[in-house]
Design an enzyme around this catalytic site. Structure first.
Site, PDB file in Angstrom:
ATOM      1  N   HIS A 101       0.797  -1.227   0.000  1.00 26.05           N
ATOM      2  CA  HIS A 101       0.000   0.000   0.000  1.00 26.05           C
ATOM      3  C   HIS A 101       0.831   1.279   0.000  1.00 26.05           C
ATOM      4  O   HIS A 101       0.516   2.244   0.707  1.00 26.05           O
ATOM      5  CB  HIS A 101      -0.969  -0.008   1.179  1.00 26.05           C
ATOM      6  CG  HIS A 101      -2.095  -0.989   1.053  1.00 26.05           C
ATOM      7  ND1 HIS A 101      -2.555  -1.451  -0.164  1.00 26.05           N
ATOM      8  CD2 HIS A 101      -2.867  -1.607   2.007  1.00 26.05           C
ATOM      9  CE1 HIS A 101      -3.561  -2.292   0.040  1.00 26.05           C
ATOM     10  NE2 HIS A 101      -3.761  -2.410   1.336  1.00 26.05           N
ATOM     11  N   HIS A 170      -9.791   2.178   0.101  1.00 27.73           N
ATOM     12  CA  HIS A 170      -9.852   0.977   0.939  1.00 27.73           C
ATOM     13  C   HIS A 170     -11.091   1.020   1.844  1.00 27.73           C
ATOM     14  O   HIS A 170     -10.997   0.767   3.050  1.00 27.73           O
ATOM     15  CB  HIS A 170      -8.572   0.882   1.773  1.00 27.73           C
ATOM     16  CG  HIS A 170      -8.137  -0.506   2.096  1.00 27.73           C
ATOM     17  ND1 HIS A 170      -8.894  -1.357   2.876  1.00 27.73           N
ATOM     18  CD2 HIS A 170      -7.025  -1.211   1.759  1.00 27.73           C
ATOM     19  CE1 HIS A 170      -8.258  -2.511   3.017  1.00 27.73           C
ATOM     20  NE2 HIS A 170      -7.127  -2.451   2.339  1.00 27.73           N
ATOM     21  N   GLU A 301     -11.584  -3.252  -3.487  1.00 25.43           N
ATOM     22  CA  GLU A 301     -10.450  -2.389  -3.828  1.00 25.43           C
ATOM     23  C   GLU A 301     -10.206  -2.424  -5.336  1.00 25.43           C
ATOM     24  O   GLU A 301      -9.377  -3.183  -5.835  1.00 25.43           O
ATOM     25  CB  GLU A 301      -9.211  -2.832  -3.058  1.00 25.43           C
ATOM     26  CG  GLU A 301      -9.389  -2.834  -1.546  1.00 25.43           C
ATOM     27  CD  GLU A 301      -8.276  -3.587  -0.850  1.00 25.43           C
ATOM     28  OE1 GLU A 301      -7.082  -3.267  -1.079  1.00 25.43           O
ATOM     29  OE2 GLU A 301      -8.578  -4.517  -0.069  1.00 25.43           O
TER      30      GLU A 301
END
Length: 337
Positions: A101, A170, A301
């Site tokens: 991420h 997210h 996502e």
């Protein structure tokens, strides 16, 4: 209506976007969604995402990335390294042996500039060359706006060097209106293939047909009827945490709660989504005083497939210098008739 609802310290603000269908609260800290409120089947307000009571709670590095914008690259990059134009780049290792991420902070922990626009907010952030190990100065925008019952999120950016980019939100959806197990939610995913992951959650590059597996949601079905199956991929990931490759160009994912009657349709220009069943929530208290447990939410996502810099011949995650990156995801909330 678009307004600044609250000004906090360090340039962090809470913003409200509302119309007759939806009220969305978002902060410029990580472009994080705080609330998405719509009416349920009983005409009562229902907040469709999990979340914390205070913005300060989102600043804790608890690993959930709760409702945050994720970048410069979402999901995992194997061993935190990649080679581009003959140069090897090294990224922070923050998830087992991999980079996750966007690195230690990524975009999820940055304070964005913003401007209020008609029906929404335009966020802006300049990611400097070398930030988190990524090459190129990236001039990035994220626009959140409402159109009827739909929340649109549009991403765009330009880099002065070849780089990688793969942005997602997210969001942890729970259409019951609070933290609660999602077994009874109904799910449909227009995808005939899903990606396998290794014990560290990294996409292996293997795509499997969903037919006759616990990963088949081409026909809407109850999540609880599949998530507890004796499947090595589900056991290893502690639930769903897998990329799905879409077969259609719109309305690729549909989530429905019989309890509230609310249906969420997700439509995206991206080719895949990581479907994640919130397997690592571990007792945090939500904004309504409920305890958040594993499988109390579902993340959709939307993105390019994970680790595509290593797994694809012509990786979509690669952004050439001067080329415009642009993708969009729309979330539509309605009561099912």
């Amino acid at each position: 209506m678009v307004e600044v609802k609250e000004r906090l310290e360090n340039g962090i603000d809470v913003l409200s976007i509302s119309n007759s269908h939806l009220t969305v609260e978002v902060t410029n800290f990580g472009c994080t969604l705080l609330k998405i409120v719509t009416k349920d089947k009983n005409d009562q307000d229902c907040d469709c995402i999990l979340g914390f009571e205070h913005v300060e709670d989102y600043q804790k590095r608890d690993g959930t990335y709760l409702n945050a914008l994720v970048g410069r690259v979402c999901n995992r990059i194997e061993k935190g390294t990649f080679t581009m134009n003959g140069t090897e780049y090294h990224l922070p290792i923050n998830n087992g042996p991999n980079s996750l991420h966007g690195g230690i902070e990524g975009f999820s922990y940055k304070v964005f500039d913003y401007s209020l626009i008609e029906d929404g907010v335009k966020f802006h952030y300049v990611s400097k060359d070398g930030e988190e190990g990524y090459p190129g100065t990236l001039d990035f925008y994220a626009i959140y706006w409402l159109d009827g019952a739909s929340l649109h999120i549009q991403y765009s950016g330009v880099s002065d060097k070849d780089t990688l980019i793969n942005i997602t939100n997210h969001g942890y959806f729970n259409l019951n209106g609070h933290a609660s197990n999602i077994d009874d939610h109904m799910l449909r995913i227009s995808a005939s293939k899903f990606g396998c992951v290794d014990p560290d959650g990294l996409y292996t590059g293997e795509l499997r047909n969903v037919k006759d597996t616990a990963f088949d949601f081409n026909t809407e079905k109850r999540i609880g009827d599949s998530i507890h199956a004796e499947d090595e991929q589900l056991i290893s990931a502690r639930g769903y945490d897998h990329p799905y490759v879409f077969d259609t160009k719109e309305n690729q994912v549909c989530l429905y709660s019989p309890l509230s009657g609310i249906e969420l349709k997700v439509s995206t220009t991206y080719p895949t989504a990581q479907i994640y069943s919130a397997n690592y929530l571990d007792g945090q208290t939500d904004k309504y005083g409920k305890i958040m447990h594993p499988q109390d939410g579902l993340c959709i996502e939307t993105s390019y497939i994970a680790d595509s810099i290593h797994k694809e011949e012509n990786p979509k995650v690669l952004l050439k210098a001067g080329q415009v990156f642009e993708e969009e995801t729309t979330y539509t909330f309605e009561v099912r008739k």
